[in-house]
Structures are given as structure tokens and as C-alpha cells.
Design a protein around this motif. Structure first.
Motif, PDB file in Angstrom:
ATOM      1  N   TYR A   2       0.847  -1.182   0.000  1.00  0.00           N
ATOM      2  CA  TYR A   2       0.000   0.000   0.000  1.00  0.00           C
ATOM      3  C   TYR A   2       0.886   1.236   0.000  1.00  0.00           C
ATOM      4  O   TYR A   2       1.910   1.271   0.672  1.00  0.00           O
ATOM      5  CB  TYR A   2      -0.892   0.040   1.246  1.00  0.00           C
ATOM      6  N   VAL A   3       0.459   2.238  -0.723  1.00  0.00           N
ATOM      7  CA  VAL A   3       1.125   3.541  -0.715  1.00  0.00           C
ATOM      8  C   VAL A   3       0.171   4.509  -0.038  1.00  0.00           C
ATOM      9  O   VAL A   3      -0.983   4.636  -0.455  1.00  0.00           O
ATOM     10  CB  VAL A   3       1.452   4.018  -2.147  1.00  0.00           C
ATOM     11  N   LEU A   4       0.643   5.167   1.013  1.00  0.00           N
ATOM     12  CA  LEU A   4      -0.176   6.148   1.735  1.00  0.00           C
ATOM     13  C   LEU A   4       0.195   7.557   1.298  1.00  0.00           C
ATOM     14  O   LEU A   4       1.363   7.852   1.039  1.00  0.00           O
ATOM     15  CB  LEU A   4       0.044   6.034   3.241  1.00  0.00           C
ATOM     16  N   SER A   5      -0.808   8.406   1.275  1.00  0.00           N
ATOM     17  CA  SER A   5      -0.564   9.806   0.937  1.00  0.00           C
ATOM     18  C   SER A   5       0.234  10.489   2.035  1.00  0.00           C
ATOM     19  O   SER A   5       0.288  10.033   3.178  1.00  0.00           O
ATOM     20  CB  SER A   5      -1.895  10.540   0.743  1.00  0.00           C
ATOM     21  N   ILE A   6       0.846  11.592   1.676  1.00  0.00           N
ATOM     22  CA  ILE A   6       1.518  12.456   2.645  1.00  0.00           C
ATOM     23  C   ILE A   6       0.433  13.276   3.327  1.00  0.00           C
ATOM     24  O   ILE A   6      -0.461  13.817   2.665  1.00  0.00           O
ATOM     25  CB  ILE A   6       2.526  13.384   1.944  1.00  0.00           C
ATOM     26  N   THR A   7       0.501  13.364   4.639  1.00  0.00           N
ATOM     27  CA  THR A   7      -0.528  14.108   5.363  1.00  0.00           C
ATOM     28  C   THR A   7      -0.170  15.591   5.428  1.00  0.00           C
ATOM     29  O   THR A   7       1.010  15.946   5.499  1.00  0.00           O
ATOM     30  CB  THR A   7      -0.702  13.555   6.784  1.00  0.00           C
ATOM     31  N   PRO A   8      -1.177  16.462   5.413  1.00  0.00           N
ATOM     32  CA  PRO A   8      -0.899  17.895   5.511  1.00  0.00           C
ATOM     33  C   PRO A   8      -0.396  18.251   6.908  1.00  0.00           C
ATOM     34  O   PRO A   8      -0.611  17.504   7.862  1.00  0.00           O
ATOM     35  CB  PRO A   8      -2.263  18.540   5.244  1.00  0.00           C
ATOM     36  N   ILE A   9       0.274  19.393   6.996  1.00  0.00           N
ATOM     37  CA  ILE A   9       0.699  19.878   8.308  1.00  0.00           C
ATOM     38  C   ILE A   9      -0.349  20.852   8.831  1.00  0.00           C
ATOM     39  O   ILE A   9      -1.189  21.363   8.081  1.00  0.00           O
ATOM     40  CB  ILE A   9       2.114  20.503   8.278  1.00  0.00           C
ATOM     41  N   ASP A  10      -0.302  21.101  10.112  1.00  0.00           N
ATOM     42  CA  ASP A  10      -1.269  21.954  10.789  1.00  0.00           C
ATOM     43  C   ASP A  10      -1.328  23.334  10.129  1.00  0.00           C
ATOM     44  O   ASP A  10      -0.296  23.968   9.893  1.00  0.00           O
ATOM     45  CB  ASP A  10      -0.867  22.081  12.258  1.00  0.00           C
ATOM     46  N   THR A  11      -2.545  23.797   9.829  1.00  0.00           N
ATOM     47  CA  THR A  11      -2.695  25.099   9.173  1.00  0.00           C
ATOM     48  C   THR A  11      -2.269  26.261  10.065  1.00  0.00           C
ATOM     49  O   THR A  11      -2.055  27.362   9.575  1.00  0.00           O
ATOM     50  CB  THR A  11      -4.151  25.317   8.712  1.00  0.00           C
ATOM     51  N   ALA A  12      -2.119  26.014  11.364  1.00  0.00           N
ATOM     52  CA  ALA A  12      -1.628  27.061  12.272  1.00  0.00           C
ATOM     53  C   ALA A  12      -0.119  27.252  12.146  1.00  0.00           C
ATOM     54  O   ALA A  12       0.432  28.229  12.649  1.00  0.00           O
ATOM     55  CB  ALA A  12      -1.995  26.721  13.712  1.00  0.00           C
ATOM     56  N   THR A  13       0.543  26.330  11.476  1.00  0.00           N
ATOM     57  CA  THR A  13       1.990  26.405  11.280  1.00  0.00           C
ATOM     58  C   THR A  13       2.281  27.284  10.064  1.00  0.00           C
ATOM     59  O   THR A  13       1.688  27.080   9.014  1.00  0.00           O
ATOM     60  CB  THR A  13       2.569  24.997  11.049  1.00  0.00           C
ATOM     61  N   PRO A  14       3.172  28.272  10.184  1.00  0.00           N
ATOM     62  CA  PRO A  14       3.452  29.155   9.048  1.00  0.00           C
ATOM     63  C   PRO A  14       3.846  28.426   7.755  1.00  0.00           C
ATOM     64  O   PRO A  14       3.501  28.855   6.668  1.00  0.00           O
ATOM     65  CB  PRO A  14       4.601  30.028   9.554  1.00  0.00           C
ATOM     66  N   LEU A  15       4.529  27.304   7.874  1.00  0.00           N
ATOM     67  CA  LEU A  15       4.956  26.576   6.678  1.00  0.00           C
ATOM     68  C   LEU A  15       3.805  25.912   5.926  1.00  0.00           C
ATOM     69  O   LEU A  15       3.974  25.490   4.785  1.00  0.00           O
ATOM     70  CB  LEU A  15       5.989  25.510   7.054  1.00  0.00           C
ATOM     71  N   SER A  16       2.642  25.824   6.544  1.00  0.00           N
ATOM     72  CA  SER A  16       1.534  25.120   5.906  1.00  0.00           C
ATOM     73  C   SER A  16       1.130  25.762   4.577  1.00  0.00           C
ATOM     74  O   SER A  16       0.734  25.053   3.650  1.00  0.00           O
ATOM     75  CB  SER A  16       0.325  25.047   6.838  1.00  0.00           C
ATOM     76  N   THR A  17       1.264  27.071   4.459  1.00  0.00           N
ATOM     77  CA  THR A  17       0.847  27.740   3.224  1.00  0.00           C
ATOM     78  C   THR A  17       1.733  27.378   2.040  1.00  0.00           C
ATOM     79  O   THR A  17       1.280  27.405   0.902  1.00  0.00           O
ATOM     80  CB  THR A  17       0.819  29.276   3.393  1.00  0.00           C
ATOM     81  N   THR A  18       2.983  27.022   2.309  1.00  0.00           N
ATOM     82  CA  THR A  18       3.863  26.618   1.208  1.00  0.00           C
ATOM     83  C   THR A  18       3.979  25.100   1.090  1.00  0.00           C
ATOM     84  O   THR A  18       4.093  24.574  -0.017  1.00  0.00           O
ATOM     85  CB  THR A  18       5.279  27.212   1.380  1.00  0.00           C
ATOM     86  N   MET A  19       3.940  24.403   2.216  1.00  0.00           N
ATOM     87  CA  MET A  19       4.152  22.952   2.186  1.00  0.00           C
ATOM     88  C   MET A  19       2.919  22.161   1.762  1.00  0.00           C
ATOM     89  O   MET A  19       3.029  21.208   0.994  1.00  0.00           O
ATOM     90  CB  MET A  19       4.628  22.454   3.550  1.00  0.00           C
ATOM     91  N   ASN A  20       1.744  22.525   2.266  1.00  0.00           N
ATOM     92  CA  ASN A  20       0.550  21.737   1.958  1.00  0.00           C
ATOM     93  C   ASN A  20       0.240  21.668   0.461  1.00  0.00           C
ATOM     94  O   ASN A  20      -0.088  20.592  -0.033  1.00  0.00           O
ATOM     95  CB  ASN A  20      -0.646  22.209   2.778  1.00  0.00           C
ATOM     96  N   PRO A  21       0.352  22.767  -0.296  1.00  0.00           N
ATOM     97  CA  PRO A  21       0.156  22.641  -1.745  1.00  0.00           C
ATOM     98  C   PRO A  21       1.186  21.708  -2.403  1.00  0.00           C
ATOM     99  O   PRO A  21       0.857  20.976  -3.337  1.00  0.00           O
ATOM    100  CB  PRO A  21       0.296  24.076  -2.258  1.00  0.00           C
TER     101      PRO A  21
END
Length: 71
Positions: A2-21
Motif C-alpha cells: 500500500y502507498v499512503l498519501s503524505i498528510t498535511p501539516i497543521d494550518t496554524a503552522t506558518p509553513l503550511s501555506t507553502t508545504m501543503n500545496p
């Protein structure tokens, strides 16, 4: 296998705006690769987007083991 997706990081974390996309882009590539290789792809990212997940202070690790029943 099985291949699992990468999970998003917490939206309260500043890096979330660049990392989640970027994670969404990576997950699309993982899904494509899994299909090409004939293995199952499981997208767990929506669980993190749709539910209140308790993250550690780093915003990327969870505080508790998360187990959802597979259907």
C-alpha cells in the motif's frame, strides 16, 4: 503493498501555506505511480483536513496514534 498519501501539516503552522500545496502535488504523483505499479494507494490526507487532529508543537507530527477502521 500500500502507498499512503503524505498528510498535511497543521494550518496554524506558518509553513503550511507553502508545504501543503506541495504535498498535494506529491500525492498526485504518488497516486499515479501506484496506479502504474499496480499497487493500492490510500489517501489519508482528507482525514487530517476534515477532522481536528492534535499535532505536536512542530505542526507536522501527531500527538496520538490515529487509527481509523478501513472499509
Amino acid at each position: 503493498m500500500y502507498v499512503l498519501s503524505i498528510t498535511p501539516i497543521d494550518t496554524a503552522t506558518p509553513l503550511s501555506t507553502t508545504m501543503n500545496p506541495q504535498f498535494e502535488t506529491f500525492n498526485a504523483a504518488l497516486q499515479k505511480m501506484a496506479k502504474e505499479k499496480g499497487v493500492d494507494y490510500i489517501d489519508v490526507a482528507p482525514i487530517f483536513r476534515e477532522h481536528k487532529i492534535q499535532y505536536d508543537e512542530d505542526g507536522s507530527s501527531t500527538q496520538h496514534l490515529i487509527c481509523w477502521p478501513m472499509k
